[in-house]
Design a protein around this motif. Structure first.
Motif, PDB file in Angstrom:
ATOM      1  N   ASP A  46      -4.186   8.997 -33.707  1.00 42.88           N
ATOM      2  CA  ASP A  46      -4.793   7.991 -32.842  1.00 42.88           C
ATOM      3  C   ASP A  46      -5.906   8.710 -32.088  1.00 42.88           C
ATOM      4  O   ASP A  46      -5.646   9.644 -31.331  1.00 42.88           O
ATOM      5  CB  ASP A  46      -3.751   7.446 -31.858  1.00 42.88           C
ATOM      6  N   PRO A  47      -7.156   8.315 -32.288  1.00 42.98           N
ATOM      7  CA  PRO A  47      -8.273   9.022 -31.642  1.00 42.98           C
ATOM      8  C   PRO A  47      -8.269   8.915 -30.120  1.00 42.98           C
ATOM      9  O   PRO A  47      -8.988   9.652 -29.444  1.00 42.98           O
ATOM     10  CB  PRO A  47      -9.515   8.365 -32.246  1.00 42.98           C
ATOM     11  N   ASN A  48      -7.451   8.027 -29.563  1.00 41.12           N
ATOM     12  CA  ASN A  48      -7.392   7.858 -28.112  1.00 41.12           C
ATOM     13  C   ASN A  48      -6.210   8.567 -27.478  1.00 41.12           C
ATOM     14  O   ASN A  48      -5.954   8.393 -26.290  1.00 41.12           O
ATOM     15  CB  ASN A  48      -7.345   6.366 -27.773  1.00 41.12           C
ATOM     16  N   LYS A  49      -5.476   9.354 -28.263  1.00 37.96           N
ATOM     17  CA  LYS A  49      -4.311  10.076 -27.747  1.00 37.96           C
ATOM     18  C   LYS A  49      -4.380  11.539 -28.161  1.00 37.96           C
ATOM     19  O   LYS A  49      -5.024  11.869 -29.163  1.00 37.96           O
ATOM     20  CB  LYS A  49      -3.021   9.451 -28.277  1.00 37.96           C
ATOM     21  N   PRO A  50      -3.685  12.405 -27.432  1.00 40.08           N
ATOM     22  CA  PRO A  50      -3.637  13.812 -27.853  1.00 40.08           C
ATOM     23  C   PRO A  50      -2.960  13.945 -29.217  1.00 40.08           C
ATOM     24  O   PRO A  50      -2.088  13.148 -29.577  1.00 40.08           O
ATOM     25  CB  PRO A  50      -2.774  14.484 -26.773  1.00 40.08           C
ATOM     26  N   SER A  51      -3.356  14.957 -29.936  1.00 43.73           N
ATOM     27  CA  SER A  51      -2.763  15.222 -31.245  1.00 43.73           C
ATOM     28  C   SER A  51      -1.371  15.816 -31.091  1.00 43.73           C
ATOM     29  O   SER A  51      -1.118  16.566 -30.153  1.00 43.73           O
ATOM     30  CB  SER A  51      -3.646  16.223 -31.996  1.00 43.73           C
ATOM     31  N   PRO A  52      -0.477  15.503 -32.026  1.00 45.65           N
ATOM     32  CA  PRO A  52       0.793  16.247 -32.042  1.00 45.65           C
ATOM     33  C   PRO A  52       0.507  17.717 -32.365  1.00 45.65           C
ATOM     34  O   PRO A  52      -0.594  18.082 -32.766  1.00 45.65           O
ATOM     35  CB  PRO A  52       1.568  15.585 -33.192  1.00 45.65           C
ATOM     36  N   THR A  53       1.508  18.549 -32.247  1.00 40.49           N
ATOM     37  CA  THR A  53       1.362  19.973 -32.519  1.00 40.49           C
ATOM     38  C   THR A  53       0.955  20.208 -33.968  1.00 40.49           C
ATOM     39  O   THR A  53       1.534  19.639 -34.890  1.00 40.49           O
ATOM     40  CB  THR A  53       2.692  20.703 -32.245  1.00 40.49           C
ATOM     41  N   VAL A  54      -0.039  21.064 -34.159  1.00 38.22           N
ATOM     42  CA  VAL A  54      -0.477  21.445 -35.495  1.00 38.22           C
ATOM     43  C   VAL A  54       0.454  22.549 -35.987  1.00 38.22           C
ATOM     44  O   VAL A  54       0.679  23.535 -35.301  1.00 38.22           O
ATOM     45  CB  VAL A  54      -1.940  21.945 -35.486  1.00 38.22           C
ATOM     46  N   THR A  55       1.004  22.364 -37.180  1.00 38.19           N
ATOM     47  CA  THR A  55       1.894  23.362 -37.770  1.00 38.19           C
ATOM     48  C   THR A  55       1.290  23.883 -39.069  1.00 38.19           C
ATOM     49  O   THR A  55       0.271  23.370 -39.543  1.00 38.19           O
ATOM     50  CB  THR A  55       3.280  22.756 -38.076  1.00 38.19           C
ATOM     51  N   ARG A  56       1.938  24.872 -39.653  1.00 40.30           N
ATOM     52  CA  ARG A  56       1.397  25.465 -40.875  1.00 40.30           C
ATOM     53  C   ARG A  56       1.402  24.483 -42.041  1.00 40.30           C
ATOM     54  O   ARG A  56       0.750  24.689 -43.045  1.00 40.30           O
ATOM     55  CB  ARG A  56       2.126  26.744 -41.234  1.00 40.30           C
ATOM     56  N   SER A  57       2.140  23.407 -41.952  1.00 36.41           N
ATOM     57  CA  SER A  57       2.150  22.411 -43.031  1.00 36.41           C
ATOM     58  C   SER A  57       1.229  21.248 -42.695  1.00 36.41           C
ATOM     59  O   SER A  57       1.417  20.141 -43.187  1.00 36.41           O
ATOM     60  CB  SER A  57       3.570  21.901 -43.275  1.00 36.41           C
ATOM     61  N   GLY A  58       0.223  21.494 -41.876  1.00 31.52           N
ATOM     62  CA  GLY A  58      -0.684  20.446 -41.419  1.00 31.52           C
ATOM     63  C   GLY A  58      -1.363  19.663 -42.508  1.00 31.52           C
ATOM     64  O   GLY A  58      -1.756  18.516 -42.304  1.00 31.52           O
ATOM     65  N   TYR A  59      -1.494  20.251 -43.689  1.00 32.40           N
ATOM     66  CA  TYR A  59      -2.171  19.545 -44.777  1.00 32.40           C
ATOM     67  C   TYR A  59      -1.427  18.288 -45.208  1.00 32.40           C
ATOM     68  O   TYR A  59      -1.992  17.399 -45.811  1.00 32.40           O
ATOM     69  CB  TYR A  59      -2.392  20.460 -45.983  1.00 32.40           C
ATOM     70  N   GLN A 106      -4.957  28.972 -45.702  1.00 31.27           N
ATOM     71  CA  GLN A 106      -5.843  28.615 -44.587  1.00 31.27           C
ATOM     72  C   GLN A 106      -5.140  27.642 -43.649  1.00 31.27           C
ATOM     73  O   GLN A 106      -5.232  27.786 -42.427  1.00 31.27           O
ATOM     74  CB  GLN A 106      -7.139  28.004 -45.121  1.00 31.27           C
ATOM     75  N   PHE A 107      -4.434  26.672 -44.198  1.00 35.06           N
ATOM     76  CA  PHE A 107      -3.683  25.735 -43.356  1.00 35.06           C
ATOM     77  C   PHE A 107      -2.632  26.479 -42.540  1.00 35.06           C
ATOM     78  O   PHE A 107      -2.418  26.187 -41.370  1.00 35.06           O
ATOM     79  CB  PHE A 107      -3.013  24.654 -44.214  1.00 35.06           C
ATOM     80  N   GLY A 108      -1.983  27.455 -43.154  1.00 36.35           N
ATOM     81  CA  GLY A 108      -0.985  28.261 -42.452  1.00 36.35           C
ATOM     82  C   GLY A 108      -1.586  29.086 -41.336  1.00 36.35           C
ATOM     83  O   GLY A 108      -0.996  29.229 -40.259  1.00 36.35           O
ATOM     84  N   GLN A 109      -2.783  29.631 -41.569  1.00 38.51           N
ATOM     85  CA  GLN A 109      -3.463  30.412 -40.538  1.00 38.51           C
ATOM     86  C   GLN A 109      -3.749  29.559 -39.307  1.00 38.51           C
ATOM     87  O   GLN A 109      -3.543  29.995 -38.177  1.00 38.51           O
ATOM     88  CB  GLN A 109      -4.771  30.991 -41.074  1.00 38.51           C
ATOM     89  N   VAL A 110      -4.208  28.332 -39.542  1.00 39.22           N
ATOM     90  CA  VAL A 110      -4.510  27.431 -38.426  1.00 39.22           C
ATOM     91  C   VAL A 110      -3.230  27.034 -37.696  1.00 39.22           C
ATOM     92  O   VAL A 110      -3.144  27.089 -36.468  1.00 39.22           O
ATOM     93  CB  VAL A 110      -5.261  26.162 -38.919  1.00 39.22           C
ATOM     94  N   GLY A 111      -2.218  26.637 -38.441  1.00 41.74           N
ATOM     95  CA  GLY A 111      -0.979  26.156 -37.838  1.00 41.74           C
ATOM     96  C   GLY A 111      -0.170  27.226 -37.139  1.00 41.74           C
ATOM     97  O   GLY A 111       0.544  26.932 -36.179  1.00 41.74           O
ATOM     98  N   ASN A 112      -0.251  28.464 -37.605  1.00 45.82           N
ATOM     99  CA  ASN A 112       0.516  29.548 -36.985  1.00 45.82           C
ATOM    100  C   ASN A 112      -0.219  30.214 -35.828  1.00 45.82           C
ATOM    101  O   ASN A 112       0.352  31.045 -35.138  1.00 45.82           O
ATOM    102  CB  ASN A 112       0.878  30.616 -38.025  1.00 45.82           C
ATOM    103  N   ALA A 113      -1.468  29.863 -35.632  1.00 52.11           N
ATOM    104  CA  ALA A 113      -2.282  30.508 -34.601  1.00 52.11           C
ATOM    105  C   ALA A 113      -1.999  29.957 -33.206  1.00 52.11           C
ATOM    106  O   ALA A 113      -1.630  28.795 -33.044  1.00 52.11           O
ATOM    107  CB  ALA A 113      -3.767  30.309 -34.912  1.00 52.11           C
ATOM    108  N   VAL A 114      -2.186  30.810 -32.216  1.00 51.67           N
ATOM    109  CA  VAL A 114      -2.218  30.351 -30.827  1.00 51.67           C
ATOM    110  C   VAL A 114      -3.604  29.739 -30.631  1.00 51.67           C
ATOM    111  O   VAL A 114      -4.607  30.375 -30.956  1.00 51.67           O
ATOM    112  CB  VAL A 114      -2.010  31.527 -29.845  1.00 51.67           C
ATOM    113  N   PRO A 115      -3.694  28.506 -30.141  1.00 52.45           N
ATOM    114  CA  PRO A 115      -5.018  27.908 -29.943  1.00 52.45           C
ATOM    115  C   PRO A 115      -5.887  28.798 -29.038  1.00 52.45           C
ATOM    116  O   PRO A 115      -5.437  29.229 -27.973  1.00 52.45           O
ATOM    117  CB  PRO A 115      -4.709  26.565 -29.277  1.00 52.45           C
TER     118      PRO A 115
END
Length: 137
Positions: A46-59, A106-115
Motif C-alpha cells: 500500500d503506497p500510503n502505509k509503511p512497508s512490512p519488514t524486508v526479508t531475504r525472500s523478498g522476491y 542479491q535479494f538475500g543481501q538486501v533482506g539480510n542487511a541492516v537498513p
C-alpha cells in the motif's frame, strides 16, 4: 540521448501461475487473506502505509502496488534506504537447485542487511552518548 541503466532493477519474468496469484491481491492485502498459501508471501504494498519488514525472500513477498509483478532488488533496496548508486553483486535470484553454487543472492543481501539509515541513526546515538559521558567526567 544515452540513458544510464539503473543497477539491480531487473523485473522477474513470472510464470503464468505466479501472475494468476499476483492478480488476485488488491492493494494493501496479501494472498493468504484470499486463499490458503505459505506465510506472508504475495503481499501487495500500500503506497500510503509503511512497508512490512524486508526479508531475504523478498522476491516472493512484495507485489508492486500498481503493477502485476514482484518488486525488483532495487525497489526493495530503496525500501531499505540503500542509496540508488549502491550495487548488489552476485546472482539475483535463488534457483533452489541442489547444484547451485550461490551463498547469497542479491535479494538475500538486501533482506539480510541492516537498513543504512537505521545503522546511521544507531551510530549517531552511540557517538552522542559516548561524547556526552566523556564531557561529564
Amino acid at each position: 540521448m544515452a540513458t544510464k541503466k539503473t543497477e539491480n532493477h531487473q523485473i522477474t519474468a513470472h510464470s503464468p501461475s505466479t501472475l494468476e496469484k499476483i492478480k488476485k491481491v488488491p492493494i494493501g492485502s496479501k494472498l493468504s487473506e484470499i486463499e490458503k498459501t505459505f506465510g506472508s508471501a504475495y503481499r501487495r504494498l500500500d503506497p500510503n502505509k509503511p512497508s512490512p519488514t524486508v526479508t531475504r525472500s523478498g522476491y516472493r513477498d512484495f507485489i508492486h502496488p500498481y503493477e502485476d509483478r514482484m518488486l525488483t532488488v532495487r525497489e526493495l533496496a530503496c525500501i531499505q534506504t540503500f542509496p540508488i548508486e549502491w550495487k548488489f553483486k552476485g546472482v539475483r535470484l535463488d534457483s533452489y537447485s541442489s547444484k547451485r553454487d550461490t551463498t547469497m543472492t542479491q535479494f538475500g543481501q538486501v533482506g539480510n542487511a541492516v537498513p543504512p539509515k537505521m545503522a546511521e541513526a544507531i551510530a549517531t546515538a552511540i557517538l552522542n552518548q559516548w561524547f556526552s559521558q566523556k564531557e561529564e567526567v
